[in-house]
Design a protein around this motif. Structure first.
Motif, short mmCIF file in Angstrom:
data_model
loop_
_atom_site.label_atom_id
_atom_site.label_comp_id
_atom_site.label_asym_id
_atom_site.label_seq_id
_atom_site.Cartn_x
_atom_site.Cartn_y
_atom_site.Cartn_z
N SER A 137 27.97 -34.19 -47.01
CA SER A 137 26.93 -33.19 -47.26
C SER A 137 27.17 -32.00 -46.35
CB SER A 137 25.56 -33.81 -46.98
OG SER A 137 24.55 -32.84 -46.93
N ILE A 138 27.18 -30.81 -46.93
CA ILE A 138 27.51 -29.61 -46.13
C ILE A 138 26.36 -28.60 -46.08
CG2 ILE A 138 29.98 -29.83 -46.49
CD1 ILE A 138 29.77 -27.62 -48.60
N TYR A 139 25.35 -28.76 -46.92
CA TYR A 139 24.23 -27.82 -46.92
C TYR A 139 23.00 -28.49 -46.32
CZ TYR A 139 27.04 -25.04 -50.15
OH TYR A 139 28.04 -24.30 -50.72
N THR A 348 27.86 -19.55 -37.47
CA THR A 348 28.19 -20.97 -37.42
C THR A 348 29.35 -21.25 -38.35
OG1 THR A 348 27.28 -23.20 -37.61
CG2 THR A 348 26.59 -21.62 -39.27
N ARG A 349 29.99 -22.40 -38.15
CA ARG A 349 31.00 -22.84 -39.11
C ARG A 349 30.29 -23.37 -40.35
NH1 ARG A 349 34.87 -26.36 -34.98
NH2 ARG A 349 35.50 -24.62 -33.64
N GLY A 350 31.08 -23.56 -41.39
CA GLY A 350 30.49 -24.10 -42.61
C GLY A 350 30.21 -23.01 -43.62
N PRO A 351 29.49 -23.35 -44.69
CA PRO A 351 29.23 -22.37 -45.76
C PRO A 351 28.48 -21.15 -45.23
CG PRO A 351 28.57 -24.59 -46.41
CD PRO A 351 28.86 -24.65 -44.96
N LYS A 352 28.82 -19.99 -45.78
CA LYS A 352 28.16 -18.74 -45.39
C LYS A 352 27.07 -18.34 -46.37
CE LYS A 352 30.95 -18.29 -41.90
NZ LYS A 352 30.46 -18.60 -40.53
N ILE A 362 22.22 -18.71 -42.27
CA ILE A 362 22.23 -18.32 -40.86
C ILE A 362 22.04 -19.57 -40.01
CG2 ILE A 362 21.06 -16.97 -39.07
CD1 ILE A 362 20.15 -15.06 -41.31
N ALA A 363 22.86 -19.71 -38.98
CA ALA A 363 22.80 -20.88 -38.09
C ALA A 363 22.96 -22.18 -38.87
CB ALA A 363 21.50 -20.88 -37.28
N GLY A 364 23.69 -22.11 -39.98
CA GLY A 364 23.94 -23.28 -40.79
C GLY A 364 22.79 -23.69 -41.69
N LEU A 365 21.73 -22.86 -41.79
CA LEU A 365 20.50 -23.26 -42.47
C LEU A 365 20.29 -22.46 -43.76
CD1 LEU A 365 18.16 -23.42 -39.34
CD2 LEU A 365 19.40 -25.31 -40.44
N THR A 366 20.14 -23.18 -44.86
CA THR A 366 19.76 -22.57 -46.14
C THR A 366 18.34 -22.00 -46.00
OG1 THR A 366 21.12 -23.99 -47.53
CG2 THR A 366 19.14 -23.10 -48.53
N PRO A 367 18.10 -20.76 -46.45
CA PRO A 367 16.73 -20.24 -46.40
C PRO A 367 15.77 -21.13 -47.18
CG PRO A 367 18.28 -18.49 -46.92
CD PRO A 367 19.04 -19.78 -47.00
N CYS A 368 14.66 -21.50 -46.55
CA CYS A 368 13.74 -22.46 -47.18
C CYS A 368 13.19 -21.94 -48.50
CB CYS A 368 12.59 -22.77 -46.22
SG CYS A 368 13.11 -23.68 -44.75
N ASN A 369 12.89 -20.65 -48.57
CA ASN A 369 12.28 -20.11 -49.79
C ASN A 369 13.22 -20.13 -50.98
OD1 ASN A 369 10.12 -19.46 -48.08
ND2 ASN A 369 9.65 -17.63 -49.28
N GLY A 750 15.74 -14.36 -45.47
CA GLY A 750 15.05 -15.19 -46.44
C GLY A 750 13.81 -15.88 -45.90
N THR A 751 13.37 -15.51 -44.68
CA THR A 751 12.17 -16.12 -44.10
C THR A 751 10.93 -15.65 -44.86
OG1 THR A 751 12.35 -14.35 -42.45
CG2 THR A 751 13.02 -16.55 -41.78
N PRO A 752 9.88 -16.49 -44.94
CA PRO A 752 8.74 -16.20 -45.82
C PRO A 752 7.80 -15.15 -45.25
CG PRO A 752 8.37 -18.24 -44.65
CD PRO A 752 9.77 -17.82 -44.30
N TRP A 753 7.00 -14.59 -46.13
CA TRP A 753 5.97 -13.61 -45.75
C TRP A 753 4.60 -14.28 -45.75
CZ3 TRP A 753 7.82 -9.23 -49.57
CH2 TRP A 753 9.03 -8.71 -49.11
N HIS A 754 4.47 -15.41 -45.11
CA HIS A 754 3.21 -16.16 -45.12
C HIS A 754 2.05 -15.40 -44.48
CE1 HIS A 754 5.40 -19.35 -46.76
NE2 HIS A 754 5.48 -20.19 -45.75
N LYS A 755 2.37 -14.47 -43.58
CA LYS A 755 1.30 -13.79 -42.84
C LYS A 755 0.80 -12.53 -43.53
CE LYS A 755 1.92 -16.88 -39.63
NZ LYS A 755 1.00 -18.00 -39.47
N SER A 756 1.32 -12.21 -44.68
CA SER A 756 0.81 -11.04 -45.42
C SER A 756 0.91 -11.32 -46.92
CB SER A 756 1.54 -9.77 -45.04
OG SER A 756 2.93 -9.88 -45.28
N VAL A 757 0.04 -12.20 -47.40
CA VAL A 757 0.03 -12.61 -48.80
C VAL A 757 -1.05 -11.81 -49.54
CG1 VAL A 757 -0.29 -14.54 -50.38
CG2 VAL A 757 0.73 -14.94 -48.12
N PRO A 758 -0.71 -11.04 -50.57
CA PRO A 758 -1.73 -10.34 -51.35
C PRO A 758 -2.70 -11.35 -51.95
CG PRO A 758 0.46 -9.53 -51.88
CD PRO A 758 0.65 -10.76 -51.05
N ALA A 759 -4.01 -11.11 -51.80
CA ALA A 759 -5.00 -12.11 -52.21
C ALA A 759 -6.26 -11.44 -52.73
CB ALA A 759 -5.33 -13.02 -51.04
#
Length: 772
Positions: A137-139, A348-352, A362-369, A750-759
């Motif tokens: 597993s690489i991702y 980091t090494r691994g997939p870009k 970034i830092a080997g981490l797939t953006p959660c969103n 790719g980090t989320p905009w949880h602190k400014s959600v139109p509502a």
């Protein structure tokens, strides 16, 4: 008359809090009918970092340890969707066979790993790496990709790596989207912040639209409109440039790219930036001048901006503020810290890039969103299976509805966790782990300066029958997958028996350098060899042997300044011994400020001020300031505010909260009056992703147009006397990610905009009347 002796008080046992990155040292008295209840808890004065400090949230840790959601046996999903208990041999054999089948059939790159440790539960990520290697597993991803990857990327590009401010010594302390009174992040946070605010020679600056507890005692409180922090920082930098507040001689000696940056800053229309952020020019000028005049400045950015619009750009601009005023490699300012395990690395090494959407990793981490997009597709390289460990993506990631759909679409889902979480209930197999107080554990968020600390805490309790520590789970999985190099294990055991740890070190290093199979399985190899020689309860610490050697090789003088003696391998072994024996924690490095220059990652050894991608983003933002609110969604929702009785979601038992049990929606008085809402009423909150009904709290802390919901709510919990697997459950409060959108994310990280959600916010009864 019979003489009686008073009952002896239970022993105080050292451990650590597990609710935030600081992991303050605690002491616990155990008791109750089963001897497993946390009767009393206090701060541990012997802990080298927290020194007896602890906040009120830690005092409720019994609700974690003795939760009714606890798993005690491996679970396998039946064809009808229910679970059945199976023994460990069956579970390990079947899970390993499935992972091998997937690896050899569709490819290990389709097996996605999420998690690897919550707060204070980080060793599992290291041991999980061995299972990932066995499955090819690489991702992977984890909660850091919800928060910190933009900051990591900027810090790496600017050359500093993990550079933290020193708020105990700084003249000016700036908290940006951060309320340390509730979210800490700084050792002894409330003590340090209070001292900073009370000292007339020092200055506490808070940048936050909410009147937080920290903002209440601040010397300067800037309240930008939600999501406009980039405009505020741009205005501060524009004022500094116009008023010539930069330390030009220092900049010339220590930085590259100043000419390009000053060209960019000259393009800033300060008046337009002021209008966009809603903070007055006078406030911005006073802030810029106070920062520039200070002997030392420390800045802490956190989730209020890291989960917000232009978050990576904000990470860049705030660094320009303290770099251009010379606040690096100085006492009380920002310094590059040591580490046992490097986390804050943007490269980091691994997939870009991700395989389907080609999103930046970034830092080997797939953006959660982006995770649902990488699953819900017919792309041949989509993620087809997941291993989820000490994490709950069905609840904690944006747009929970879509995330659950993605998890249900997988060919295979394995969960390793303590409780039957929202994610675990979707799994094919659930493997129960011991709690954080039933095994040796630690955290790798060690970023303090000048004294950097580490704490391998010993277990407080023996585990009950059933659950296993994650190192044991991963060792068994690797063995069942045929990936454990048993000959190397035998050789290393022999080296330990015949020649001790130095002979073991020589043998281990040769094997890991010459054999890929040994290197791939290194964590579980260490656990099966060195771990067996460690004191009872400390076996999981075997992984730290490699970290101690890496640290001693990288920072030998720093380790010796911390009082650990030796040269070469002897220094590394002495450091490892100190970690294992240091039941209250240890200082593992001690540094002067000038050490920061030796840790620079840039080729020139100088600060790199110019990042072209972020210059382009700033130009675009300034040219077209974005309005978060609209006619359809006139409010801005902060989804996930830290409050007195909110914490990370390992607190599943809702009875830990002494107040605000349902997690109220905070709204400004003027907005509440206009909507005919009072504290205790029920409102309906609607966003692009969904809607929810929630109790209202009218609060002077909020500005008009801004509402907030707390973090840690929306979990369901078994009703009294109900089976946690199949019985009735009740949800408490609103899960914030039922209201967030995966599409709302930072263009760089790719980090989320949880602190400014139109509502939109309405009275619940008026909504029902319209609908009826």
């Amino acid at each position: 008359m019979t003489e009686t002796t008073p009952t002896e008080a239970p022993e105080w046992k050292p451990s650590a809090c597990i609710l935030c990155e600081l992991n303050c040292g605690i002491e616990v008295q155990l008791g109750g009918d089963d001897g497993r209840q946390f009767l009393r808890l206090r701060g541990n004065r012997a802990h080298p970092e927290s020194k007896g400090y602890v906040c009120q949230k830690a005092g409720r840790l019994n609700h974690y340890q003795n939760s009714r959601d606890r798993l005690l046996s491996p679970l396998r999903r039946r064809s009808d969707g229910t679970f059945e208990e199976v023994d460990w041999d069956t579970a390990i054999t079947e899970v390993a066979a499935k992972l091998v089948e997937l690896r050899d059939g569709i490819g290990g790159d389709k097996i996605f790993y999420f998690g690897g440790g919550g707060q204070g539960n980080h060793l599992v990520g290291g041991y999980g790496a061995a299972t990932r290697k066995a499955a090819r597993s690489i991702y992977r991803s984890n909660a850091l990709a919800q928060e910190k990857t933009g900051e990591f990327w900027v810090a790496d590009r600017m050359g500093t790596g993990a550079a933290r401010g020193n708020f105990e010594q700084c003249e000016v302390g700036v908290f940006l989207g951060k309320n340390p009174w509730q979210s800490h992040g700084v050792p002894r946070a409330r003590v340090v912040v209070r001292e900073l605010a009370k000292d007339p020679e020092r200055c506490l600056i808070v940048i936050d639209p909410v009147l937080t507890e920290t903002a209440e005692i601040a010397d300067i409180h800037l309240r930008p409109r939600p999501g406009t922090d980039a405009f505020l920082l741009a205005a501060i930098l524009g004022v500094m440039r116009d008023e010539q507040l930069f330390r030009n001689d220092w900049i010339a000696e220590h930085t590259d790219g100043f000419e390009e940056v000053t060209g960019l800053l000259s393009e800033i229309d300060i008046a337009a930036a002021v209008e966009a952020c809603g903070v007055t020019l006078e406030e911005i000028q006073a802030t810029a001048r106070r920062i520039a005049a200070a002997e030392s400045v420390s800045v802490f950015e956190d989730l209020g901006v890291q989960m917000n619009r232009h978050s990576t750009l904000v990470s860049y601009l705030q660094r320009l503020v303290w770099m251009l005023t010379g606040n690096f490699a100085r006492e009380g300012a920002h310094n590059a810290t040591s580490s046992l395990v490097p986390l804050a690395n943007g490269s980091t090494r691994g997939p870009k890039h991700t395989p389907v959407g080609e999103h930046r990793i970034i830092a080997g981490l797939t953006p959660c969103n982006t995770i649902p997009e990488e699953i819900l597709t017919d792309h041949p390289d989509r993620y087809r299976a997941m291993i989820v460990e000490s994490a709950n993506p069905a609840h904690s990631l944006a747009d929970s509805t879509k995330m659950r759909e993605a998890l249900e679409a997988l060919d295979f889902l394995l969960v390793i966790d303590v409780a039957l979480t929202e994610t675990a209930r979707l799994a094919d197999y659930v493997l129960p782990a011991t709690t954080q107080f039933e095994k040796a554990e630690a955290t790798f968020f060690n970023f303090d300066f000048p004294h950097n600390c580490f704490h391998l805490r010993r277990p407080l309790l023996d585990p009950p029958d059933g659950p296993l520590p994650e190192p044991e789970i991963h060792a068994r999985l690797v063995e069942a997958m045929g990936a454990m190099p048993q000959d190397a294990v035998h050789e290393l055991r022999a080296a330990l028996d015949e020649g001790g740890r130095l002979a073991f070190a020589r043998k281990a290093q040769r094997l890991m350098m010459s054999r890929g199979d040994v290197a791939a399985a290194a964590p579980v190899v260490l656990y099966r060899t060195l771990g067996e020689t460690l004191p009872k309860g400390a076996e999981s610490g075997a992984l730290l042997w490699a970290a101690a050697h890496r640290c001693a090789q990288s920072y030998p003088e720093s380790v010796r300044r911390a009082g650990i003696e030796g040269e070469g391998p002897l220094l590394a072994e002495a450091l490892f011994d100190a970690i294992i024996e240091g039941v209250d924690g240890i200082v593992f490095t001690d540094d002067p400020p000038e050490e920061s220059w030796r840790r620079m990652r840039s080729q020139s050894g100088r600060l790199q001020l110019w990042i072209p991608e972020l210059a382009d983003e700033l130009r675009g933002a300034l040219a077209r300031p974005e309005q978060v609110a609209s006619k359809e969604f006139p409010f801005v929702l902060s989804a996930g505010e830290r409050r007195s009785f909110t914490a990370n979601t390992i607190y599943r038992d809702p009875t830990w909260r002494r107040k605000d049990a349902e997690g109220a929606l905070r709204i400004a008085p003027e907005d509440a009056e206009r909507l005919e809402l009072q504290t205790g009423d029920v409102a309906r909150v609607t966003t692009q992703a969904g809607s929810a009904e929630v109790v209202v709290e009218v609060s002077e802390r909020m500005v008009n147009g801004h509402v907030s919901l707390p973090n840690g709510l929306g979990l369901d919990y078994p009703e009294e006397n109900e089976d946690p697997r199949e019985g009735r459950r009740r949800r408490y409060g609103v899960a914030p990610n039922e209201l967030t959108s995966a599409e709302h994310r930072d263009p760089i990280a790719g980090t989320p905009w949880h602190k400014s959600v139109p509502a939109r916010v309405e009275r619940a009864d008026s909504v029902a009347a319209v609908g009826g």
